[in-house]
Design a protein around this motif. Structure first.
Motif, PDB file in Angstrom:
ATOM      1  N   CYS A 230     -40.441  33.223  49.729  1.00  0.00           N
ATOM      2  CA  CYS A 230     -40.331  34.019  48.511  1.00  0.00           C
ATOM      3  C   CYS A 230     -40.021  35.469  48.858  1.00  0.00           C
ATOM      4  N   ALA A 232     -39.789  39.572  47.192  1.00  0.00           N
ATOM      5  CA  ALA A 232     -40.119  40.504  46.116  1.00  0.00           C
ATOM      6  C   ALA A 232     -38.838  41.129  45.568  1.00  0.00           C
ATOM      7  N   ASP A 235     -38.525  44.667  40.327  1.00  0.00           N
ATOM      8  CA  ASP A 235     -39.544  44.827  39.288  1.00  0.00           C
ATOM      9  C   ASP A 235     -40.921  44.344  39.722  1.00  0.00           C
ATOM     10  N   ARG A 237     -41.691  41.389  40.693  1.00  0.00           N
ATOM     11  CA  ARG A 237     -41.803  39.937  40.553  1.00  0.00           C
ATOM     12  C   ARG A 237     -41.057  39.271  41.717  1.00  0.00           C
ATOM     13  N   ASP A 286     -33.840  43.094  39.677  1.00  0.00           N
ATOM     14  CA  ASP A 286     -35.019  42.488  39.070  1.00  0.00           C
ATOM     15  C   ASP A 286     -34.977  40.973  39.250  1.00  0.00           C
ATOM     16  N   ARG A 287     -36.139  40.366  39.131  1.00  0.00           N
ATOM     17  CA  ARG A 287     -36.231  38.903  39.317  1.00  0.00           C
ATOM     18  C   ARG A 287     -35.277  38.137  38.416  1.00  0.00           C
ATOM     19  N   ASP A 288     -35.273  38.463  37.126  1.00  0.00           N
ATOM     20  CA  ASP A 288     -34.453  37.687  36.208  1.00  0.00           C
ATOM     21  C   ASP A 288     -32.963  37.947  36.408  1.00  0.00           C
ATOM     22  N   PRO A 303     -36.721  31.658  39.859  1.00  0.00           N
ATOM     23  CA  PRO A 303     -37.749  32.676  39.634  1.00  0.00           C
ATOM     24  C   PRO A 303     -39.142  32.088  39.870  1.00  0.00           C
ATOM     25  N   THR A 306     -45.095  32.926  36.190  1.00  0.00           N
ATOM     26  CA  THR A 306     -46.542  32.948  36.019  1.00  0.00           C
ATOM     27  C   THR A 306     -46.976  31.753  35.177  1.00  0.00           C
ATOM     28  N   GLU A 309     -45.659  32.312  31.756  1.00  0.00           N
ATOM     29  CA  GLU A 309     -44.211  32.214  31.591  1.00  0.00           C
ATOM     30  C   GLU A 309     -43.687  30.787  31.678  1.00  0.00           C
TER      31      GLU A 309
END
Length: 360
Positions: A230, A232, A235, A237, A286-288, A303, A306, A309
């Motif tokens: 993973c 970072a 943002d 996320r 950003d993640r998205d 992604p 959470t 989410e």
């Protein structure tokens, strides 16, 4: 009709794996009666940690096993059950007068499922412990976490649920099939140490070929590979990258604007430098943004969602992976062809007299 329709299971209420196993069996259609301690039973009522999720789809029946009439009715239920599941320490059910031998005398076809951390036998069988202890002894815990820090517990998914509850469900269903063929039940001894050790089979196989080391974060599937970990994002996320195969890794590089020449996949001595380079690139968006960039590609980038989410993700919504809305809860799994996802019924209390009548 669900696959386990007509199968009768008695669940002795507890915490951890036996509760999850009862939920899975009920989700699959078994008629599960969850026997709980009555408030006047001389012991505190179990903490209701399962709530509407882990206690769903089956009736709860309050009993006092120190009461002769209650115990007689419980034995009546056992006499017509296909299976019984319990998660107490070894010897507890025997002291209650409900051990496997007593139950088998009333119902020779009964499958008696027992799930514990250490198992019914062995030097540690009578000791207390939790998921973290059981997977520590099995070797599973050592493989998890950052290389320069202590091992990190993987929630309680490996011991309680993977190595415990799911092995219990598998054993109970296998033994029920056998009992219907032979007329004789079995005792199923599901130990979380055994089950979590079994879940590590792949890594024992890799180690035997020199393809896995005991060093955390230095292997293909433990975050050691820069294309299976993973990252970072800008943002704060995260995205998950699983580009193992060469063609998937090529798609990853294309999306990141890198070439195979500047980022060879298996140049292992240079993995630390590649880790750093990919970290820097992923930190620029950003993640998205990254999720949109890789959507529909073969790069295996998703992604990291959470708990809040996850139910709203379009894929999960389309499959109805979560059901209900107050709050949403994971739908039963696996799916069966021709059986669409439906609302999961809540558990409901039932008197011992009514339970006995229902199974009469």
């Amino acid at each position: 009709m669900k696959p386990l329709a007509g199968v009768r299971i008695i669940e002795f209420d507890g915490l951890g794996p036996v509760t999850f196993a009862g939920m899975v069996l009920a989700d699959l259609g078994a008629d599960v009666l969850r026997l709980t301690r009555r408030a006047d039973g001389g012991a505190p009522v179990f903490a209701d940690v399962g709530g509407a999720v882990l206690h769903r789809a089956r009736s709860s029946v309050a009993v006092n096993l120190k009461d002769a009439d209650d115990q007689r009715q419980v034995m009546d239920l056992i006499s017509v059950a296909d299976g019984l599941i319990e998660g107490f320490r070894p010897g507890v059910m025997e002291r209650l007068g409900l051990g496997p031998d007593v139950c088998a005398a009333r119902n020779p076809r009964l499958v008696y499922g027992r799930v514990t951390g250490w198992g019914q036998t062995g030097p540690k069988a009578s000791e207390v412990g939790h998921d973290i202890n059981y997977i520590a002894l099995s070797g599973a815990l050592h493989a998890m976490g950052e290389p320069d820090r202590p091992p990190r517990p993987p929630l309680n998914l490996i011991g309680d649920y993977g190595g415990g509850a799911m092995m219990l469900v598998t054993g109970v269903l296998a033994a029920i099939i056998e009992a219907r063929r032979t007329g004789s039940g079995r005792v199923v001894d599901a130990a979380m140490t055994d089950g979590s050790a079994l879940l590590m089979s792949l890594f024992h196989a890799l180690a035997a070929r020199g393809l896995w080391s005991d060093a955390r974060g230095a292997n293909l599937l433990d975050g050691g590979a820069p294309f299976y970990r993973c990252f970072a994002c800008r943002d704060g996320r995260f995205v998950a990258v699983g580009a193992l195969e060469p063609q998937f890794y090529a798609a990853l590089l294309a999306g990141l604007g890198l070439s195979a020449e500047e980022a060879p996949q298996y140049d292992i001595p240079h993995w630390p430098a590649l880790h750093a380079r990919l970290e820097a690139i992923f930190a620029t968006r950003d993640r998205d943004d990254w999720a949109s960039r890789f959507e529909g590609s073969d790069a295996c980038v998703t992604p990291v969602l959470t708990l809040e989410e996850a139910p709203a993700h379009p894929h999960n919504a389309a499959r109805q992976t979560w059901v209900g809305d107050s709050p949403p809860q994971p739908a039963p799994a696996p799916r069966f062809a021709g059986s669409p996802a439906v609302a999961v019924p809540e558990g409901a209390p039932l008197s011992l007299d009514d339970a006995t009548t229902r199974w009469a």
